[in-house]
Scaffold this motif. Structure first.
Motif, mmCIF file in Angstrom:
data_model
loop_
_atom_site.group_PDB
_atom_site.id
_atom_site.type_symbol
_atom_site.label_atom_id
_atom_site.label_comp_id
_atom_site.label_asym_id
_atom_site.label_seq_id
_atom_site.Cartn_x
_atom_site.Cartn_y
_atom_site.Cartn_z
ATOM 1 N N SER A 1 64.082 -80.825 -0.678
ATOM 2 C CA SER A 1 64.337 -81.895 -1.660
ATOM 3 C C SER A 1 65.185 -83.006 -1.058
ATOM 4 C CB SER A 1 65.030 -81.319 -2.901
ATOM 5 O OG SER A 1 64.210 -80.364 -3.545
ATOM 6 N N THR B 1 63.637 -86.811 -0.538
ATOM 7 C CA THR B 1 64.272 -87.872 -1.328
ATOM 8 C C THR B 1 64.697 -89.027 -0.433
ATOM 9 O OG1 THR B 1 65.058 -86.293 -2.982
ATOM 10 C CG2 THR B 1 66.176 -88.414 -2.885
ATOM 11 N N ASN C 1 60.732 -89.363 -8.503
ATOM 12 C CA ASN C 1 61.283 -88.287 -7.691
ATOM 13 C C ASN C 1 61.615 -87.062 -8.541
ATOM 14 O OD1 ASN C 1 62.110 -87.677 -4.872
ATOM 15 N ND2 ASN C 1 64.091 -87.295 -5.838
ATOM 16 N N GLU D 1 60.247 -83.177 -8.089
ATOM 17 C CA GLU D 1 61.082 -81.976 -8.099
ATOM 18 C C GLU D 1 60.579 -80.971 -9.136
ATOM 19 O OE1 GLU D 1 63.249 -81.400 -5.903
ATOM 20 O OE2 GLU D 1 63.320 -83.409 -5.024
ATOM 21 N N GLN E 1 57.409 -79.333 -7.854
ATOM 22 C CA GLN E 1 57.777 -78.370 -6.818
ATOM 23 C C GLN E 1 58.345 -77.102 -7.442
ATOM 24 O OE1 GLN E 1 60.185 -79.927 -3.472
ATOM 25 N NE2 GLN E 1 61.687 -78.369 -4.008
#
Length: 423
Positions: free
Chosen positions: A277, A281, A364, A368, A371
């Motif tokens: 992550s 990012t 973003n 996340e 994921q």
């Protein structure tokens, strides 16, 4: 006690699904060389002023006439047919366009529905412009959208281009009797083109006295998009698109899957996911703002690295034991995947777009969440299998990792060839 006989087939089904995924073929007649639809909506005292840009194939691809016995086909409106090496292709009919420029605009208006309180508004076509996609004017802000109509109906120095290479700009006026502070937008256009479900729709809403709101939706807009004064609703559209991007981006799914099955404790899993992550990012933001090389080789190089990262993660999972410095490696790999995310985001969100940081953050967050969905689905399954029988857990890892390696190896070969072509 969980039964391996029930748990292992679930992992095997996942492996079969991965192995069965393949590539799609392109549409043979109307090529969809761009699939971005931009909509700027300006609120006026008595309704809405809309500036809309979309690919021309969306308007005409489903309007070909019935094939005749001699093999001829009546062309779609505002197009002419042309056979190239036996393939039926389509160019814009400039004579028809100049005789009735509003006709193309009416096709746009008829294919889109703006409604207030469930009541559809009637569109008046004010301006139309058709431009080759490679020479289209900027359309990221309301000011740019307005300026795009200052040019000629069709570039005077351009020959009749193929329909798949053209975008249509239309200025529409909707009167509602009041300021229409909230409304719905949908589309009935369904040209039947390969890739149309991946259409990136970006709607920017401008209400007097408020910051512009940005809504991001993928697909054909068959389901109405509700536009209101809620900033949360606008941000949520980017969250949803981030989720969809990672879940529909097979290379990212395979990496997260291999990352998950290679974690033997919950602590390892958390550190791996955190590292990934952090990495993606950083480069999602850096790549979006252009702090990366601009050479033609760069994108295929990144895509090659992403494919290799899947092979690496799968190999680590098959080692069946903890590997040192994994967190550092996942951060580095996350940097690669973040660049991949930025390539997609940059196609539909410009640096000068309103509420830029809100949109970046929401996208973003969506990545996340997507994921996390993969991790939550896979890790408990493997944990249950390992509790029942460690040998079955090992077999499950192999059943998942091997198809991932095979798919990624094919991608690596394809992407290396593409990379070499750019050098």
């Amino acid at each position: 006690m969980p039964r391996p006989a029930l748990l292992v087939p679930a992992a095997l089904l996942l492996a079969i699904f991965l192995a069965g995924l393949g590539l799609t073929q392109a549409w043979g007649h109307f090529l969809l060389n761009t699939n971005i639809r931009l909509i700027h909506v300006e609120h006026l005292d008595d309704g809405l002023q809309v500036y809309l840009r979309l690919p021309m194939p969306y308007l005409v691809a489903d309007k070909l006439g019935t094939p005749q016995a001699d093999g001829t086909v009546e062309p779609a409106p505002f197009t002419v047919n042309e056979r190239i090496e036996g393939e039926l292709m389509h160019r814009i009919d400039l004579e028809a366009l100049r005789q009735d420029p509003g006709g193309l605009g009416r096709m746009v208006a008829e294919g889109h529905r703006f409604a207030v309180d469930g009541a559809p508004l009637t569109a008046v076509v004010e301006k139309v412009r058709v431009t080759p996609a490679l020479k289209q004017s900027p359309f990221a802000t309301l000011e740019e959208a307005k300026r795009s109509f200052e040019g000629p109906l069709y570039p005077e120095d351009e020959e009749a281009a193929f329909v798949g290479d053209l975008v249509v700009d239309v200025q529409l006026r909707y009167r509602s009797g009041d300021d229409a502070d909230s409304y719905e937008v949908s589309s009935t256009l369904n040209p039947g083109l390969e890739g149309q479900e991946e259409t990136a729709n970006l709607l920017l809403d401008y209400y007097p006295g408020s910051d512009p709101q940005v809504f991001r939706v993928r697909g054909l807009l068959a389901e109405p998009v509700e536009v209101s004064r809620s900033y949360l609703t606008a941000a949520l559209s980017f969250v949803v698109d981030g989720i969809r991007h990672i879940l529909e981006g097979l290379d990212h799914v395979l990496f997260v899957l291999c990352l998950t099955i290679g974690a033997f404790t919950l602590g390892q899993l958390l550190w791996r996911v955190t590292g990934f992550s952090i990495g993606h990012t950083i480069t999602l933001i850096a790549g979006f703002f252009g702090y990366v090389p601009s050479g033609a080789w760069f994108i295929p190089a990144v895509e090659t690295g992403i494919a290799l990262s899947i092979i690496y993660a799968a190999a680590i999972a098959l080692a069946n034991k903890p590997v040192g410095a994994t967190v550092v490696v996942t951060v580095l790999i996350g940097l690669l995947h973040g660049l991949g995310f930025s390539f997609v985001l940059h196609e539909i969100l410009q640096i000068n777009a309103p509420n830029l940081w809100q949109s970046l953050l929401a996208f973003n967050v969506g990545i996340e969440l997507g994921q996390l969905a993969i991790v939550v689905l896979v890790y408990p399954l493997l944990w249950l299998i390992a509790r029942a029988n460690p040998k079955w857990a090992t077999m499950s890892r192999w059943a998942i990792a091997l198809p991932c390696i095979l798919i990624a190896a094919v991608w690596t070969g394809e992407r290396v060839l593409l990379l070499l072509q750019t050098l």
